[in-house]
Scaffold this motif. Sequence first.
Motif, PDB file in Angstrom:
ATOM      1  N   VAL A 123      -8.532  -3.589   0.863  1.00  0.00           N
ATOM      2  CA  VAL A 123      -7.277  -4.050   0.257  1.00  0.00           C
ATOM      3  C   VAL A 123      -7.150  -5.561   0.404  1.00  0.00           C
ATOM      4  O   VAL A 123      -6.787  -6.277  -0.538  1.00  0.00           O
ATOM      5  N   TYR A 179      -7.537   3.679  -4.449  1.00  0.00           N
ATOM      6  CA  TYR A 179      -8.538   3.881  -3.405  1.00  0.00           C
ATOM      7  C   TYR A 179      -8.519   5.345  -2.984  1.00  0.00           C
ATOM      8  O   TYR A 179      -7.454   5.890  -2.676  1.00  0.00           O
ATOM      9  N   THR A 209       0.481   5.283   0.387  1.00  0.00           N
ATOM     10  CA  THR A 209      -0.386   6.432   0.617  1.00  0.00           C
ATOM     11  C   THR A 209       0.215   7.663  -0.074  1.00  0.00           C
ATOM     12  O   THR A 209       1.430   7.796  -0.205  1.00  0.00           O
ATOM     13  N   ALA A 215      -3.353   4.822  -2.477  1.00  0.00           N
ATOM     14  CA  ALA A 215      -4.367   5.570  -1.734  1.00  0.00           C
ATOM     15  C   ALA A 215      -4.043   7.054  -1.809  1.00  0.00           C
ATOM     16  O   ALA A 215      -2.901   7.457  -1.557  1.00  0.00           O
ATOM     17  N   ALA A 228      -1.374  -1.132  -4.121  1.00  0.00           N
ATOM     18  CA  ALA A 228      -2.609  -0.426  -3.817  1.00  0.00           C
ATOM     19  C   ALA A 228      -2.272   1.030  -3.543  1.00  0.00           C
ATOM     20  O   ALA A 228      -1.516   1.334  -2.615  1.00  0.00           O
ATOM     21  N   LEU A 258       3.270  -1.505   4.042  1.00  0.00           N
ATOM     22  CA  LEU A 258       2.616  -0.194   4.059  1.00  0.00           C
ATOM     23  C   LEU A 258       3.703   0.851   3.903  1.00  0.00           C
ATOM     24  O   LEU A 258       4.628   0.930   4.721  1.00  0.00           O
ATOM     25  N   VAL A 272      -8.418  -0.843   4.878  1.00  0.00           N
ATOM     26  CA  VAL A 272      -7.564  -2.019   5.045  1.00  0.00           C
ATOM     27  C   VAL A 272      -8.329  -3.284   4.677  1.00  0.00           C
ATOM     28  O   VAL A 272      -7.806  -4.166   3.981  1.00  0.00           O
ATOM     29  N   LEU A 332      -1.578  -8.370   2.494  1.00  0.00           N
ATOM     30  CA  LEU A 332      -1.022  -7.021   2.637  1.00  0.00           C
ATOM     31  C   LEU A 332       0.323  -7.181   3.329  1.00  0.00           C
ATOM     32  O   LEU A 332       0.381  -7.596   4.489  1.00  0.00           O
ATOM     33  N   VAL A 352      -2.873  -1.352   9.906  1.00  0.00           N
ATOM     34  CA  VAL A 352      -2.192  -2.306   9.034  1.00  0.00           C
ATOM     35  C   VAL A 352      -1.392  -3.313   9.849  1.00  0.00           C
ATOM     36  O   VAL A 352      -1.392  -4.518   9.556  1.00  0.00           O
ATOM     37  N   VAL A 412       0.860  -1.178   0.000  1.00  0.00           N
ATOM     38  CA  VAL A 412       0.000   0.000   0.000  1.00  0.00           C
ATOM     39  C   VAL A 412       0.899   1.231   0.000  1.00  0.00           C
ATOM     40  O   VAL A 412       1.839   1.323   0.799  1.00  0.00           O
TER      41      VAL A 412
END
Length: 276
Positions: free
Chosen positions: A91, A74, A22, A46, A44, A101, A88, A98, A141, A20
Amino acid sequence: MIMSIPVPQDAAEPIRPVAVVTGGRQGLGRGAAVHLARKGFDVAIADLPALQDDVAIGELLATLRETGAKAEYYQLDIADLGAHAAFVDQVWADFGRLDCLHNNAGIAARPLVDVLDLEPEAFDRASDINLRGTFFLSQAVAKSMLADPSRLTDGVYRSILFVTSIAAELVSTDRSQYCITKTAVSMASEVFATRLGPEGIHVHEIRPGFMRTEMTASASTAPIDKKMEDGSVPLGRWGSTDDVGQAVATLASGALPYMTGQPLWIAGGLNIAQAT
């Protein structure tokens, strides 16, 4: 020692770890996402904009998918703590796992304001995004990683990465809220590293130096250009999204397996103390 992605005995394909990112739409986050995909991660992303309203997001997803990665977007405001659990969970539903992060989302100090004139609203906004949102998303996470029984058997390297800044250590009186939140995030990385290390989850802090991104372009670059000229940055150039992206992918892949909770300066040598 570089950790390889294991191949389960009952599967023909190797496990693709999921990261993930961000704030992954642009700048350092975009660079990290691209390098993670090239390293074999599904990604993923975000960020704040709605997918249908932003051409850059579609272009990024296409770039990631060209590497063979699965990539999804997302819409998420990390300052909205109530949205973390659903994000979360989604995902996990979309990717089935996952493993990393990458806490890249954050805001700069704009406008630049002397510490004696800083308003509470500006301080709170920086804290809500840079610190509070980052901390509690990491908590969510981490809990999901600990609840995954496959982490004990699949051999995949799991990690949480925090992007801080040279401002976590180097003072700037007109960016006080940024310095303070990034210093706090640096401590958060140590706290999570200490808690999660025994569980086999690594935590890393990345401290970018002077980077050419959309965010840094919103303020005058003249003072930084002068530092390049006077030797304050031994490598003598601005950093790039690729510089940070390569560092992120290296850490997330487990290429530095005996490291956790320590800052990695991607700053061209700016942190070297030079005698005058």
